[in-house]
Design a protein around this motif. Structure first.
Motif, PDB file in Angstrom:
ATOM      1  N   ARG A  53     -43.314 -55.128 -24.742  1.00 15.56           N
ATOM      2  CA  ARG A  53     -43.852 -54.923 -26.108  1.00 15.56           C
ATOM      3  C   ARG A  53     -45.073 -56.029 -26.299  1.00 15.56           C
ATOM      4  O   ARG A  53     -46.074 -55.869 -26.945  1.00 15.56           O
ATOM      5  N   THR A  63     -41.708 -60.317 -25.614  1.00 17.32           N
ATOM      6  CA  THR A  63     -41.104 -59.508 -26.400  1.00 17.32           C
ATOM      7  C   THR A  63     -40.806 -58.175 -25.665  1.00 17.32           C
ATOM      8  O   THR A  63     -41.493 -57.546 -24.961  1.00 17.32           O
ATOM      9  N   LYS A  65     -38.413 -54.626 -25.319  1.00 18.93           N
ATOM     10  CA  LYS A  65     -37.599 -53.449 -26.301  1.00 18.93           C
ATOM     11  C   LYS A  65     -36.681 -52.966 -25.040  1.00 18.93           C
ATOM     12  O   LYS A  65     -37.024 -52.594 -23.679  1.00 18.93           O
ATOM     13  N   THR A  78     -35.127 -54.451 -30.161  1.00 21.18           N
ATOM     14  CA  THR A  78     -36.579 -54.983 -29.659  1.00 21.18           C
ATOM     15  C   THR A  78     -36.437 -56.667 -29.961  1.00 21.18           C
ATOM     16  O   THR A  78     -36.060 -57.014 -31.076  1.00 21.18           O
TER      17      THR A  78
END
Length: 118
Positions: A53, A63, A65, A78
Protein backbone atom coordinates in the motif's frame (compact mmCIF):
# COMPACT_ATOMS: atom_id res chain seq x y z
CA UNK A 1 -2.52 -53.26 71.04
CA UNK A 2 -2.45 -49.47 70.98
CA UNK A 3 1.17 -49.43 69.71
CA UNK A 4 0.25 -51.87 66.90
CA UNK A 5 -2.57 -49.56 65.81
CA UNK A 6 -0.28 -46.50 65.84
CA UNK A 7 2.37 -48.43 63.87
CA UNK A 8 -0.28 -49.59 61.39
CA UNK A 9 -1.67 -46.05 60.99
CA UNK A 10 1.81 -44.58 60.44
CA UNK A 11 2.70 -47.30 57.93
CA UNK A 12 -0.56 -46.79 56.05
CA UNK A 13 -0.01 -43.01 56.00
CA UNK A 14 3.57 -43.47 54.74
CA UNK A 15 2.43 -45.81 51.97
CA UNK A 16 -0.35 -43.48 50.87
CA UNK A 17 2.00 -40.50 50.81
CA UNK A 18 4.73 -42.42 48.97
CA UNK A 19 2.21 -43.79 46.48
CA UNK A 20 0.96 -40.28 45.70
CA UNK A 21 4.50 -38.98 45.28
CA UNK A 22 5.34 -41.95 43.08
CA UNK A 23 2.27 -41.37 40.92
CA UNK A 24 3.08 -37.66 40.61
CA UNK A 25 6.65 -38.51 39.65
CA UNK A 26 5.40 -41.05 37.13
CA UNK A 27 3.11 -38.45 35.52
CA UNK A 28 6.00 -35.99 35.30
CA UNK A 29 8.09 -38.60 33.49
CA UNK A 30 5.23 -39.37 31.10
CA UNK A 31 4.67 -35.67 30.37
CA UNK A 32 8.33 -34.91 29.77
CA UNK A 33 8.72 -37.85 27.42
CA UNK A 34 5.65 -37.10 25.34
CA UNK A 35 6.26 -35.72 21.84
CA UNK A 36 3.96 -32.75 22.41
CA UNK A 37 6.12 -31.37 25.20
CA UNK A 38 9.46 -32.17 23.61
CA UNK A 39 11.38 -29.12 22.51
CA UNK A 40 11.72 -28.88 18.77
CA UNK A 41 13.85 -26.73 16.54
CA UNK A 42 12.14 -23.49 15.51
CA UNK A 43 10.28 -23.88 12.25
CA UNK A 44 10.69 -21.50 9.35
CA UNK A 45 8.28 -18.59 9.54
CA UNK A 46 5.31 -19.13 7.23
CA UNK A 47 4.83 -16.67 4.40
CA UNK A 48 1.73 -14.47 4.40
CA UNK A 49 0.06 -12.97 1.34
CA UNK A 50 -0.33 -9.24 1.12
CA UNK A 51 -0.48 -6.15 -1.07
CA UNK A 52 1.89 -3.18 -0.94
CA UNK A 53 0.00 0.00 0.00
CA UNK A 54 2.93 2.34 0.68
CA UNK A 55 6.73 2.25 0.65
CA UNK A 56 8.85 4.52 2.87
CA UNK A 57 12.38 3.56 1.82
CA UNK A 58 13.98 6.45 3.71
CA UNK A 59 12.65 5.10 7.03
CA UNK A 60 12.89 1.40 6.07
CA UNK A 61 9.12 0.90 6.35
CA UNK A 62 6.41 -0.67 4.23
CA UNK A 63 2.63 -0.58 4.58
CA UNK A 64 0.98 -3.87 3.72
CA UNK A 65 -2.63 -4.98 3.48
CA UNK A 66 -2.21 -8.58 4.60
CA UNK A 67 -3.97 -11.80 5.46
CA UNK A 68 -3.70 -13.52 8.83
CA UNK A 69 -0.15 -13.71 10.17
CA UNK A 70 -0.29 -16.98 12.08
CA UNK A 71 3.06 -16.82 13.88
CA UNK A 72 2.07 -13.42 15.33
CA UNK A 73 -1.56 -14.48 15.92
CA UNK A 74 -2.62 -11.38 13.98
CA UNK A 75 -5.81 -11.13 11.94
CA UNK A 76 -5.95 -9.66 8.45
CA UNK A 77 -5.50 -5.87 8.36
CA UNK A 78 -3.47 -3.04 6.86
CA UNK A 79 -0.44 -1.87 8.83
CA UNK A 80 3.08 -0.49 8.72
CA UNK A 81 6.07 -2.78 9.21
CA UNK A 82 9.76 -2.09 9.58
CA UNK A 83 11.92 -3.90 7.03
CA UNK A 84 15.05 -5.84 8.04
CA UNK A 85 16.55 -5.60 4.53
CA UNK A 86 15.88 -2.22 2.87
CA UNK A 87 17.14 -3.57 -0.49
CA UNK A 88 14.19 -5.99 -0.55
CA UNK A 89 11.67 -3.14 -0.90
CA UNK A 90 13.62 -1.42 -3.69
CA UNK A 91 12.20 -4.00 -6.11
CA UNK A 92 8.58 -3.40 -5.08
CA UNK A 93 5.97 -0.78 -5.97
CA UNK A 94 2.58 0.20 -4.59
CA UNK A 95 -0.08 -2.29 -5.69
CA UNK A 96 2.29 -5.27 -5.94
CA UNK A 97 1.00 -8.57 -4.57
CA UNK A 98 3.60 -10.03 -2.22
CA UNK A 99 4.37 -12.93 0.08
CA UNK A 100 6.22 -12.02 3.26
CA UNK A 101 7.34 -13.23 6.67
CA UNK A 102 7.26 -11.03 9.74
CA UNK A 103 8.21 -11.32 13.38
CA UNK A 104 8.28 -9.22 16.50
CA UNK A 105 11.73 -7.83 17.38
CA UNK A 106 12.30 -5.51 20.33
CA UNK A 107 8.61 -4.60 20.37
CA UNK A 108 8.47 -3.76 16.65
CA UNK A 109 6.91 -5.77 13.83
CA UNK A 110 9.56 -6.43 11.21
CA UNK A 111 9.29 -7.92 7.73
CA UNK A 112 12.16 -10.41 7.58
CA UNK A 113 11.47 -11.73 4.05
CA UNK A 114 9.42 -10.34 1.20
CA UNK A 115 8.99 -11.36 -2.42
CA UNK A 116 6.64 -10.61 -5.30
CA UNK A 117 3.77 -13.12 -5.42
CA UNK A 118 3.82 -15.47 -8.39
Amino acid sequence: MKSHFVRFALTAFALMTAGGAYAAGDQAVQQSSSPASAQTAPEATAMTEGEVRRIDAANKKITLKHGEIKNLEMPAMTMVFQVSDPAAIDKLKVGDKVRFAAEKRAGALVVTQIEAAK
